[in-house]
Design a protein around this motif. Structure first.
Motif, PDB file in Angstrom:
ATOM      1  N   SER A 129      21.813 -45.341 -15.999  1.00  0.00           N
ATOM      2  CA  SER A 129      21.873 -44.148 -17.101  1.00  0.00           C
ATOM      3  C   SER A 129      21.522 -42.784 -16.396  1.00  0.00           C
ATOM      4  O   SER A 129      21.214 -42.682 -15.423  1.00  0.00           O
ATOM      5  N   LEU A 130      21.327 -41.949 -17.304  1.00  0.00           N
ATOM      6  CA  LEU A 130      21.002 -40.518 -16.736  1.00  0.00           C
ATOM      7  C   LEU A 130      19.500 -40.655 -16.315  1.00  0.00           C
ATOM      8  O   LEU A 130      18.913 -39.827 -15.386  1.00  0.00           O
ATOM      9  N   ASP A 131      19.014 -41.430 -16.821  1.00  0.00           N
ATOM     10  CA  ASP A 131      17.334 -41.673 -16.194  1.00  0.00           C
ATOM     11  C   ASP A 131      17.050 -42.806 -15.168  1.00  0.00           C
ATOM     12  O   ASP A 131      16.083 -42.908 -14.725  1.00  0.00           O
ATOM     13  N   GLY A 132      18.221 -43.224 -14.799  1.00  0.00           N
ATOM     14  CA  GLY A 132      18.105 -44.220 -13.749  1.00  0.00           C
ATOM     15  C   GLY A 132      18.424 -43.753 -12.257  1.00  0.00           C
ATOM     16  O   GLY A 132      18.361 -42.484 -12.202  1.00  0.00           O
ATOM     17  N   SER A 179      18.195 -50.430 -21.080  1.00  0.00           N
ATOM     18  CA  SER A 179      17.219 -51.291 -20.708  1.00  0.00           C
ATOM     19  C   SER A 179      16.654 -51.060 -19.515  1.00  0.00           C
ATOM     20  O   SER A 179      17.394 -50.285 -18.541  1.00  0.00           O
ATOM     21  N   ASN A 180      15.437 -51.316 -19.068  1.00  0.00           N
ATOM     22  CA  ASN A 180      15.028 -51.191 -17.568  1.00  0.00           C
ATOM     23  C   ASN A 180      14.994 -52.567 -17.014  1.00  0.00           C
ATOM     24  O   ASN A 180      14.551 -53.683 -17.593  1.00  0.00           O
ATOM     25  N   HIS A 181      15.528 -52.431 -15.798  1.00  0.00           N
ATOM     26  CA  HIS A 181      15.849 -53.472 -15.006  1.00  0.00           C
ATOM     27  C   HIS A 181      14.778 -53.744 -13.992  1.00  0.00           C
ATOM     28  O   HIS A 181      14.479 -52.656 -13.401  1.00  0.00           O
ATOM     29  N   ASN A 183      16.701 -47.790 -14.861  1.00  0.00           N
ATOM     30  CA  ASN A 183      17.192 -47.661 -16.143  1.00  0.00           C
ATOM     31  C   ASN A 183      18.620 -47.952 -16.432  1.00  0.00           C
ATOM     32  O   ASN A 183      19.441 -47.068 -15.831  1.00  0.00           O
ATOM     33  N   PHE A 184      19.167 -48.894 -16.990  1.00  0.00           N
ATOM     34  CA  PHE A 184      20.560 -49.111 -17.231  1.00  0.00           C
ATOM     35  C   PHE A 184      21.004 -48.752 -18.667  1.00  0.00           C
ATOM     36  O   PHE A 184      20.170 -48.662 -19.672  1.00  0.00           O
ATOM     37  N   ILE A 185      22.334 -48.538 -18.762  1.00  0.00           N
ATOM     38  CA  ILE A 185      23.092 -48.229 -20.199  1.00  0.00           C
ATOM     39  C   ILE A 185      23.769 -49.418 -20.017  1.00  0.00           C
ATOM     40  O   ILE A 185      24.793 -49.450 -19.195  1.00  0.00           O
ATOM     41  N   THR A 186      24.080 -50.311 -21.163  1.00  0.00           N
ATOM     42  CA  THR A 186      25.064 -51.149 -21.320  1.00  0.00           C
ATOM     43  C   THR A 186      26.143 -50.996 -22.645  1.00  0.00           C
ATOM     44  O   THR A 186      25.307 -50.813 -23.620  1.00  0.00           O
ATOM     45  N   CYS A 187      27.259 -50.641 -22.640  1.00  0.00           N
ATOM     46  CA  CYS A 187      28.060 -50.428 -23.529  1.00  0.00           C
ATOM     47  C   CYS A 187      29.180 -51.635 -23.841  1.00  0.00           C
ATOM     48  O   CYS A 187      29.453 -52.073 -22.978  1.00  0.00           O
ATOM     49  N   CYS A 188      29.534 -52.069 -24.775  1.00  0.00           N
ATOM     50  CA  CYS A 188      30.590 -52.830 -25.327  1.00  0.00           C
ATOM     51  C   CYS A 188      31.522 -51.945 -26.126  1.00  0.00           C
ATOM     52  O   CYS A 188      31.266 -51.268 -27.041  1.00  0.00           O
TER      53      CYS A 188
END
Ligand SMILES: C[S@@+](CC[C@H](N)C(=O)[O-])C[C@H]1O[C@@H](n2cnc3c(N)ncnc32)[C@H](O)[C@@H]1O
Length: 206
Positions: free
Chosen positions: A148-151, A184-186, A195-200
């Motif tokens: 993500s942008l925070d990752g 979510s944070n991995h 920090n990840f973003i997961t999109c469906c």
């Protein structure tokens, strides 16, 4: 051998697969797949799967038709060892997902965790998206998980492109409808947060 392939072969040659920063004992994107309530006969491809346990987790849940892709032949060998008792249910495809020959109108679900973000060149991203449009059935689903942008700005020492739900949607284009997303944070094996973003998405037109 392209440089990208050499990079990834060296990663899997020089590291235990459980020590790489992206390793997950329990793949978290499985919850997105569970939410789709797909038939157990559906065809799922995990692109850039590496040595992930996602394929094995899906087989354990009853799915019968999984394709596991990676540019690294070594990672595919590890993946084969995870699935040694279920080789009839799993196909392995070694190669660069942006130019690999894929079956047309075949998959119900395209899954990508931490692969699309490596495509920093627009031309490569367009090729990747064309691969989805060709190989996915209409109304099929796409799950993409990226930094993500925070990752972090790098993954496996390579520069990546960060996303939020708006930029990822506009990158994929109007054929894809965003269904849901979450951040979510991995926690890496060395206890760093990523920090990840997961999109469906759903493929609504070709
Ligand atoms: C950060 S790892 C993620 C692995 C796996 N998806 C996971 O979540 O554990 C990125 C993976 O993508 C693979 N990869 C990188 N570029 C690729 C490409 N163009 N085509 C197919 N695989 C690729 C790498 O070999 C590596 O296994």
């Amino acid at each position: 051998m392209s440089n990208n392939k050499t990079h990834w072969e060296n990663i899997y040659k020089n590291n235990n697969f459980k020590n790489v920063s992206w390793f997950q004992e329990k793949p978290t994107t499985i919850s997105f797949i569970d939410n789709l309530n797909l038939s157990k006969d559906c065809k799922i491809i995990d692109v850039g799967a590496g040595a992930s346990y996602l394929g094995k987790t899906l087989i354990d849940k009853g799915y019968k038709n999984i394709t596991i892709n990676d540019i690294s032949a070594l990672s595919i060998e590890i993946s084969q060892s995870h699935n040694i008792h279920n080789l009839k249910k799993v196909s392995f495809l070694i190669g660069d997902i942006t130019n690999l020959k894929l079956p047309k109108n075949y998959f119900n679900l395209w899954h990508d965790r931490a692969v699309f973000h490596f495509l920093t060149e627009k031309e490569k991203r367009e090729k990747y998206i064309n691969q989805i449009r060709k190989s996915l059935l209409i109304h099929g689903y796409i799950i993409i998980s990226v930094f993500s942008l925070d990752g972090p700005k790098k993954c496996s020492s390579l520069t990546i492109k960060q996303y939020d739900e708006t930029t990822l949607s506009s990158e994929l284009g109007e054929c894809f409808k965003l269904i849901n997303f979450s951040y979510s944070n991995h926690l890496t094996p060395s206890n760093k947060k990523q920090n990840f973003i997961t999109c469906c998405f759903k493929l609504i037109k070709k």
